[in-house]
Design a protein around this motif. Structure first.
Motif, mmCIF file in Angstrom:
data_model
loop_
_atom_site.group_PDB
_atom_site.id
_atom_site.type_symbol
_atom_site.label_atom_id
_atom_site.label_comp_id
_atom_site.label_asym_id
_atom_site.label_seq_id
_atom_site.Cartn_x
_atom_site.Cartn_y
_atom_site.Cartn_z
ATOM 1 N N THR A 195 0.919 -1.064 0.108
ATOM 2 C CA THR A 195 0.003 -0.116 -0.125
ATOM 3 C C THR A 195 0.809 1.141 -0.001
ATOM 4 O O THR A 195 0.480 2.118 -0.788
ATOM 5 N N GLU A 201 2.027 1.825 -3.452
ATOM 6 C CA GLU A 201 0.935 2.438 -4.205
ATOM 7 C C GLU A 201 0.769 3.945 -4.027
ATOM 8 O O GLU A 201 0.623 4.454 -5.081
ATOM 9 N N ILE A 202 0.728 4.218 -2.786
ATOM 10 C CA ILE A 202 0.360 5.482 -2.442
ATOM 11 C C ILE A 202 1.764 6.562 -3.247
ATOM 12 O O ILE A 202 1.575 7.442 -3.682
ATOM 13 N N HIS A 243 3.717 5.697 -5.638
ATOM 14 C CA HIS A 243 3.507 5.548 -7.155
ATOM 15 C C HIS A 243 2.603 6.831 -7.550
ATOM 16 O O HIS A 243 2.456 7.202 -8.479
ATOM 17 N N SER A 244 1.337 6.625 -6.853
ATOM 18 C CA SER A 244 0.099 7.602 -7.036
ATOM 19 C C SER A 244 0.540 9.179 -7.070
ATOM 20 O O SER A 244 0.001 9.990 -7.847
#
Length: 94
Positions: free
Chosen positions: A43, A46-47, A49-50
């Motif tokens: 997670t 993913e954060i 990367h976002s």
């Protein structure tokens, strides 16, 4: 300032240096969040990367900074990060 001096001495273009600086700041905050909040490593990645599009936009938007805002920084945040190492009760071990 040290980051900018190092980047300039290595011939890193200004926008790339800004991108690296902002990415490093974001990565540090995400790492702390993974340790303090019930988030997993996936997670956290993913954060991070976002945030890449925002980091690109921020580095482009700040390539020519407003002279009135130069010198603003988060000195208090940096000092607290350094003090964390010596606290009797630490939030997490790093």
């Amino acid at each position: 300032i040290a980051f900018a001096v190092a980047a300039q001495s290595m011939g890193i273009p200004k926008q790339d240096a800004l991108r690296g600086f902002y990415y490093n700041a974001a990565a540090g905050m995400v790492t702390n969040s993974v340790k303090l909040v019930p988030l997993g490593q996936q997670t956290g990645q993913e954060i991070l990367h976002s945030l890449l599009p925002m980091i690109d936009k921020l580095s482009a938007d700040t390539i020519d900074p407003d002279k009135r805002t130069l010198g603003r920084c988060c000195t208090g945040f940096d000092i607290r990060c350094m003090q964390h190492e010596d606290l009797y009760s630490r939030l997490y071990m790093s």
